[in-house]
Design a protein around this motif. Structure first.
Motif, PDB file in Angstrom:
ATOM      1  N   LEU A   1      -8.904  -5.410   0.782  1.00 27.75           N
ATOM      2  CA  LEU A   1      -9.726  -4.308   0.279  1.00 27.75           C
ATOM      3  C   LEU A   1      -9.443  -4.026  -1.189  1.00 27.75           C
ATOM      4  CD1 LEU A   1     -11.677  -1.947   0.620  1.00 27.75           C
ATOM      5  CD2 LEU A   1      -9.775  -0.594   1.556  1.00 27.75           C
ATOM      6  N   PHE A   2      -8.171  -3.845  -1.539  1.00 27.48           N
ATOM      7  CA  PHE A   2      -7.837  -3.383  -2.886  1.00 27.48           C
ATOM      8  C   PHE A   2      -7.540  -4.516  -3.871  1.00 27.48           C
ATOM      9  CE2 PHE A   2      -6.632   0.233  -0.112  1.00 27.48           C
ATOM     10  CZ  PHE A   2      -7.499   1.179  -0.645  1.00 27.48           C
ATOM     11  N   GLN A   3      -7.044  -5.651  -3.399  1.00 27.55           N
ATOM     12  CA  GLN A   3      -6.725  -6.790  -4.272  1.00 27.55           C
ATOM     13  C   GLN A   3      -5.820  -6.363  -5.435  1.00 27.55           C
ATOM     14  OE1 GLN A   3     -10.111  -9.813  -4.684  1.00 27.55           O
ATOM     15  NE2 GLN A   3     -11.221  -7.881  -4.519  1.00 27.55           N
ATOM     16  N   ILE A   4      -4.758  -5.663  -5.110  1.00 24.37           N
ATOM     17  CA  ILE A   4      -3.812  -5.186  -6.115  1.00 24.37           C
ATOM     18  C   ILE A   4      -2.418  -5.677  -5.759  1.00 24.37           C
ATOM     19  CG2 ILE A   4      -2.585  -3.112  -6.904  1.00 24.37           C
ATOM     20  CD1 ILE A   4      -5.232  -1.716  -7.151  1.00 24.37           C
ATOM     21  N   ASP A   5      -1.785  -6.355  -6.705  1.00 21.69           N
ATOM     22  CA  ASP A   5      -0.393  -6.771  -6.578  1.00 21.69           C
ATOM     23  C   ASP A   5       0.458  -5.707  -7.270  1.00 21.69           C
ATOM     24  OD1 ASP A   5       2.127  -7.846  -6.760  1.00 21.69           O
ATOM     25  OD2 ASP A   5       1.502  -9.746  -7.665  1.00 21.69           O
ATOM     26  N   PRO A   6       1.215  -4.894  -6.529  1.00 14.88           N
ATOM     27  CA  PRO A   6       1.954  -3.789  -7.146  1.00 14.88           C
ATOM     28  C   PRO A   6       2.904  -4.219  -8.254  1.00 14.88           C
ATOM     29  CG  PRO A   6       1.929  -3.547  -4.763  1.00 14.88           C
ATOM     30  CD  PRO A   6       1.375  -4.911  -5.067  1.00 14.88           C
ATOM     31  N   THR A   7       3.375  -5.477  -8.220  1.00 16.40           N
ATOM     32  CA  THR A   7       4.307  -5.923  -9.260  1.00 16.40           C
ATOM     33  C   THR A   7       3.630  -6.037 -10.620  1.00 16.40           C
ATOM     34  OG1 THR A   7       3.905  -8.285  -8.848  1.00 16.40           O
ATOM     35  CG2 THR A   7       5.613  -7.202  -7.532  1.00 16.40           C
ATOM     36  N   GLU A   8       2.297  -6.057 -10.650  1.00 15.96           N
ATOM     37  CA  GLU A   8       1.560  -6.152 -11.912  1.00 15.96           C
ATOM     38  C   GLU A   8       1.135  -4.789 -12.451  1.00 15.96           C
ATOM     39  OE1 GLU A   8      -0.607 -10.519 -11.648  1.00 15.96           O
ATOM     40  OE2 GLU A   8      -1.772  -8.732 -11.130  1.00 15.96           O
TER      41      GLU A   8
END
Length: 333
Positions: free
Chosen positions: A130-137
């Motif tokens: 859904l979000f396609q977010i890598d928290p490390t970035e």
């Protein structure tokens, strides 16, 4: 002259040596019909780039990002699993969502000193389709859950800090934290961002190097807007001038490479570096002092120059900021 100084000047630390040899003799206030000198194709590449200063075909930037054709369908299915009544707005060129309406996420563990930003990033990471977010970035911050429970409405905002191996500044994502029936909740998810890079894109970027293209970058003249002197009204346009760098001028190079993307029917990513030109006082002319390249300080002293942004992998000039202070804009109306 009207100007706005948004923040103090932050000039890059690396002074470019040998400017006189690189530039040779040149004239100030170059005629408007003068043709720019062609960019240099030579130069030594940084970090073990090819010895002739060229860049491999894989590093011929800018880079075009093609969204996953299944991304929207996957995101829709993931949202349906979280809430059958929530709806989503999609950004097709970016291949990511723009906003979600009707999704309310209860946060029973959001109490006391628990950081709401940690819960936010964990929730985004828990639904990658859904979000396609890598928290490390992405950046983070601190907001104790006690603040939300005591005061209600807060907007949590995170910013993208990297795209693969390089910094990236465009992306932003936010959510509203609020209280519903005594429990903290997240709602109103929205963002402007692109997905994490694919493994192939990361491999390509890791093989790219900034090259020594400064001579070519500086060979293109710098333009400026001329303003009519009194009694004309302030900021009355009176033509366009052109300036060519001379050995007496000072150039500073920011060696950092930052990614910036722009959106049309596709997303194009540019690897950017900047060079700041400060014109030597001996080269000041009445036209330059009465132009938008002159950011006058609070004591009335002129500071004339440009910040040039260029493609770090090819040397192509992307755009100029007129004035040597990147946070100063002259003649706002």
């Amino acid at each position: 002259m009207q100007y706005q100084r948004l923040r103090p000047s932050l000039l890059a630390p690396a002074l470019i040596a040998g400017l006189a040899a690189a530039c040779g003799s040149s004239s100030n206030d170059r005629p408007l019909d003068a043709s720019p000198a062609p960019p240099s194709d030579s130069g030594s590449a940084a970090d073990a780039a090819p010895p002739d200063g060229t860049v491999s075909t894989a590093c011929q930037s800018p880079f075009t990002v093609t969204p996953d054709q299944n991304a929207e369908a996957n995101a829709t299915a993931a949202l349906l699993a979280l809430s059958p009544t929530a709806t989503m707005t999609w950004a097709p060129a970016r291949g990511t969502l723009s906003s979600i309406q009707g999704l309310v996420v209860e946060l029973p563990t959001c109490t006391g000193s628990v950081n709401a930003y940690d819960l936010f990033l964990n929730y985004l990471a828990g639904s990658p389709a859904l979000f396609q977010i890598d928290p490390t970035e992405w950046s983070t911050s601190t907001l104790p859950c006690s603040e939300i429970l005591a005061n209600g409405f807060h907007t949590l905002v995170i910013h993208r800090v990297s795209y693969g191996p390089f910094p990236l500044d465009n992306d932003v994502f936010s959510v509203v934290a609020d209280v519903q029936n005594g429990t903290a909740v997240f709602r109103n998810f929205s963002g402007v961002y692109i997905p994490p890079p694919t493994a192939a894109m990361v491999a390509t970027l890791q093989g790219c190097h900034a090259i020594d293209v400064l001579t070519g970058v500086l060979s293109t003249p710098f333009s400026y807007q001329i303003f009519a002197p009194p009694p004309a009204a302030q900021c009355t346009a009176a033509g366009v001038g052109s300036y060519t760098v001379t050995p007496a001028d000072t150039v500073t190079l920011d060696p950092a490479v930052r990614m910036r993307w722009e959106e049309s029917s596709v997303v194009t990513i540019h690897p950017e570096s900047t060079a700041t030109l400060v014109v030597a006082p001996a080269n000041y002319t009445a036209q330059l002092e009465g132009s938008d390249a002159n950011c006058t300080d609070l004591d009335g002293n002129p500071h004339i120059g440009w910040v040039r942004t260029f493609d770090a992998f090819t040397g192509n000039v992307l755009y100029d900021h007129r004035s040597p202070d990147p946070y100063c804009t002259v003649c706002l109306k």
